[in-house]
Design a protein around this motif. Structure first.
Motif, PDB file in Angstrom:
ATOM      1  N   LEU A   2       0.825  -1.208   0.000  1.00  0.00           N
ATOM      2  CA  LEU A   2       0.000   0.000   0.000  1.00  0.00           C
ATOM      3  C   LEU A   2       0.865   1.266   0.000  1.00  0.00           C
ATOM      4  CD1 LEU A   2      -2.934  -0.940   2.393  1.00  0.00           C
ATOM      5  CD2 LEU A   2      -2.984  -0.678  -0.082  1.00  0.00           C
ATOM      6  N   GLN A   3       1.979   1.218   0.705  1.00  0.00           N
ATOM      7  CA  GLN A   3       2.854   2.398   0.735  1.00  0.00           C
ATOM      8  C   GLN A   3       3.449   2.670  -0.642  1.00  0.00           C
ATOM      9  OE1 GLN A   3       5.615   1.322   3.787  1.00  0.00           O
ATOM     10  NE2 GLN A   3       4.449   2.367   5.389  1.00  0.00           N
ATOM     11  N   THR A   4       3.900   1.611  -1.314  1.00  0.00           N
ATOM     12  CA  THR A   4       4.505   1.827  -2.629  1.00  0.00           C
ATOM     13  C   THR A   4       3.451   2.220  -3.661  1.00  0.00           C
ATOM     14  OG1 THR A   4       4.398  -0.550  -3.074  1.00  0.00           O
ATOM     15  CG2 THR A   4       6.453   0.311  -2.200  1.00  0.00           C
ATOM     16  N   LEU A   5       2.265   1.642  -3.556  1.00  0.00           N
ATOM     17  CA  LEU A   5       1.180   2.050  -4.453  1.00  0.00           C
ATOM     18  C   LEU A   5       0.809   3.503  -4.189  1.00  0.00           C
ATOM     19  CD1 LEU A   5      -0.644   1.012  -6.681  1.00  0.00           C
ATOM     20  CD2 LEU A   5      -2.276   0.316  -4.952  1.00  0.00           C
ATOM     21  N   GLY A   6       0.799   3.887  -2.921  1.00  0.00           N
ATOM     22  CA  GLY A   6       0.550   5.287  -2.575  1.00  0.00           C
ATOM     23  C   GLY A   6       1.614   6.215  -3.135  1.00  0.00           C
ATOM     24  N   LEU A   7       2.864   5.762  -3.126  1.00  0.00           N
ATOM     25  CA  LEU A   7       3.946   6.571  -3.695  1.00  0.00           C
ATOM     26  C   LEU A   7       3.762   6.753  -5.195  1.00  0.00           C
ATOM     27  CD1 LEU A   7       6.687   8.013  -3.388  1.00  0.00           C
ATOM     28  CD2 LEU A   7       7.758   5.800  -3.826  1.00  0.00           C
ATOM     29  N   LEU A   8       3.439   5.656  -5.895  1.00  0.00           N
ATOM     30  CA  LEU A   8       3.225   5.738  -7.346  1.00  0.00           C
ATOM     31  C   LEU A   8       2.058   6.666  -7.688  1.00  0.00           C
ATOM     32  CD1 LEU A   8       3.669   1.973  -8.257  1.00  0.00           C
ATOM     33  CD2 LEU A   8       5.283   3.825  -8.707  1.00  0.00           C
ATOM     34  N   LEU A   9       0.943   6.471  -6.993  1.00  0.00           N
ATOM     35  CA  LEU A   9      -0.222   7.316  -7.254  1.00  0.00           C
ATOM     36  C   LEU A   9       0.008   8.753  -6.782  1.00  0.00           C
ATOM     37  CD1 LEU A   9      -3.089   4.828  -6.378  1.00  0.00           C
ATOM     38  CD2 LEU A   9      -2.320   5.560  -8.640  1.00  0.00           C
ATOM     39  N   GLY A  10       0.781   8.909  -5.713  1.00  0.00           N
ATOM     40  CA  GLY A  10       1.112  10.257  -5.233  1.00  0.00           C
ATOM     41  C   GLY A  10       1.940  11.032  -6.246  1.00  0.00           C
ATOM     42  N   CYS A  11       2.881  10.349  -6.891  1.00  0.00           N
ATOM     43  CA  CYS A  11       3.678  11.015  -7.932  1.00  0.00           C
ATOM     44  C   CYS A  11       2.784  11.452  -9.085  1.00  0.00           C
ATOM     45  CB  CYS A  11       4.779  10.084  -8.432  1.00  0.00           C
ATOM     46  SG  CYS A  11       6.147   9.876  -7.287  1.00  0.00           S
ATOM     47  N   GLN A  12       1.855  10.576  -9.472  1.00  0.00           N
ATOM     48  CA  GLN A  12       0.938  10.945 -10.546  1.00  0.00           C
ATOM     49  C   GLN A  12       0.048  12.118 -10.126  1.00  0.00           C
ATOM     50  OE1 GLN A  12      -1.484   7.804 -12.119  1.00  0.00           O
ATOM     51  NE2 GLN A  12      -2.515   9.164 -13.549  1.00  0.00           N
ATOM     52  N   LEU A  13      -0.443  12.081  -8.908  1.00  0.00           N
ATOM     53  CA  LEU A  13      -1.289  13.171  -8.411  1.00  0.00           C
ATOM     54  C   LEU A  13      -0.523  14.486  -8.362  1.00  0.00           C
ATOM     55  CD1 LEU A  13      -3.967  14.138  -7.176  1.00  0.00           C
ATOM     56  CD2 LEU A  13      -3.045  13.494  -4.945  1.00  0.00           C
ATOM     57  N   LEU A  14       0.702  14.440  -7.876  1.00  0.00           N
ATOM     58  CA  LEU A  14       1.517  15.655  -7.818  1.00  0.00           C
ATOM     59  C   LEU A  14       1.771  16.205  -9.219  1.00  0.00           C
ATOM     60  CD1 LEU A  14       2.850  17.454  -5.732  1.00  0.00           C
ATOM     61  CD2 LEU A  14       4.927  16.115  -6.005  1.00  0.00           C
ATOM     62  N   GLY A  15       1.989  15.298 -10.180  1.00  0.00           N
ATOM     63  CA  GLY A  15       2.155  15.730 -11.571  1.00  0.00           C
ATOM     64  C   GLY A  15       0.903  16.400 -12.107  1.00  0.00           C
ATOM     65  N   GLU A  16      -0.258  15.813 -11.821  1.00  0.00           N
ATOM     66  CA  GLU A  16      -1.532  16.395 -12.269  1.00  0.00           C
ATOM     67  C   GLU A  16      -1.775  17.758 -11.638  1.00  0.00           C
ATOM     68  OE1 GLU A  16      -3.859  15.617 -14.415  1.00  0.00           O
ATOM     69  OE2 GLU A  16      -3.212  13.622 -15.004  1.00  0.00           O
ATOM     70  N   ILE A  17      -1.540  17.852 -10.348  1.00  0.00           N
ATOM     71  CA  ILE A  17      -1.752  19.126  -9.655  1.00  0.00           C
ATOM     72  C   ILE A  17      -0.828  20.205 -10.216  1.00  0.00           C
ATOM     73  CG2 ILE A  17      -1.429  20.300  -7.430  1.00  0.00           C
ATOM     74  CD1 ILE A  17      -2.431  17.709  -6.098  1.00  0.00           C
ATOM     75  N   LEU A  31       4.688  14.180 -16.054  1.00  0.00           N
ATOM     76  CA  LEU A  31       5.421  14.944 -15.042  1.00  0.00           C
ATOM     77  C   LEU A  31       5.578  14.118 -13.764  1.00  0.00           C
ATOM     78  CD1 LEU A  31       6.794  17.637 -14.481  1.00  0.00           C
ATOM     79  CD2 LEU A  31       4.620  18.463 -13.597  1.00  0.00           C
ATOM     80  N   GLY A  32       4.538  13.375 -13.392  1.00  0.00           N
ATOM     81  CA  GLY A  32       4.626  12.500 -12.225  1.00  0.00           C
ATOM     82  C   GLY A  32       5.668  11.415 -12.410  1.00  0.00           C
ATOM     83  N   LEU A  33       5.745  10.842 -13.614  1.00  0.00           N
ATOM     84  CA  LEU A  33       6.756   9.826 -13.897  1.00  0.00           C
ATOM     85  C   LEU A  33       8.151  10.427 -13.850  1.00  0.00           C
ATOM     86  CD1 LEU A  33       7.341   6.897 -14.692  1.00  0.00           C
ATOM     87  CD2 LEU A  33       7.124   7.603 -17.069  1.00  0.00           C
ATOM     88  N   THR A  34       8.288  11.650 -14.336  1.00  0.00           N
ATOM     89  CA  THR A  34       9.577  12.337 -14.256  1.00  0.00           C
ATOM     90  C   THR A  34       9.986  12.535 -12.800  1.00  0.00           C
ATOM     91  OG1 THR A  34       9.062  13.475 -16.329  1.00  0.00           O
ATOM     92  CG2 THR A  34      10.831  14.394 -14.984  1.00  0.00           C
ATOM     93  N   LEU A  35       9.040  12.904 -11.973  1.00  0.00           N
ATOM     94  CA  LEU A  35       9.306  13.041 -10.544  1.00  0.00           C
ATOM     95  C   LEU A  35       9.744  11.710  -9.942  1.00  0.00           C
ATOM     96  CD1 LEU A  35       9.202  14.626  -7.854  1.00  0.00           C
ATOM     97  CD2 LEU A  35       6.790  13.993  -7.720  1.00  0.00           C
ATOM     98  N   LEU A  36       9.075  10.633 -10.331  1.00  0.00           N
ATOM     99  CA  LEU A  36       9.438   9.308  -9.824  1.00  0.00           C
ATOM    100  C   LEU A  36      10.845   8.919 -10.263  1.00  0.00           C
ATOM    101  CD1 LEU A  36       8.587   6.754  -8.293  1.00  0.00           C
ATOM    102  CD2 LEU A  36       7.669   5.895 -10.460  1.00  0.00           C
TER     103      LEU A  36
END
Length: 117
Positions: A2-17, A31-36
């Protein structure tokens, strides 16, 4: 997991925002993938923690294409009317995409060879 899934989705969310907030002309997930990728460069051990989750996601990736298949069947009459045109467009766009990828690869190779010498 759950933590790693949260990290992946968090990067995508941060990119979207970021994209929506700044009005950038790139997709938020890119942009989220670039952050990751930047995070993986700074913390290489993060890849080992992400590997089990990403392996499960990639193993079940085919399930994500089911809605697309249903959409194709739902619009079957369009395919039957314009099937030849769509096939030609898909073929031409695929060839152009491949040529663009090859051109990019050659350009990057030449640039890195000049930079290395």
């Amino acid at each position: 997991m759950l933590q790693t899934l949260g990290l992946l989705l968090g990067c995508q969310l941060l990119g979207e925002i970021t994209v929506r907030g700044l009005g950038l002309a790139i997709p938020g997930p890119v942009l989220g993938l670039t952050l990751l990728v930047l995070m993986l460069g700074v913390m290489p051990t993060l890849a080992d923690r992400l590997r089990p989750t990403t392996t499960v996601i990639l193993a079940n990736l085919s399930f994500l294409f089911v809605p697309a298949g249903v959409g194709v069947i739902g619009n079957f009459e369009v395919l039957s009317e314009d099937g030849i045109t769509l096939l030609a467009i898909l073929t031409i766009s695929t060839v152009l995409s491949m040529l663009a990828a090859v051109g990019t690869f050659i350009g990057v190779r030449h640039a890195t060879e000049r930079w290395a010498s």
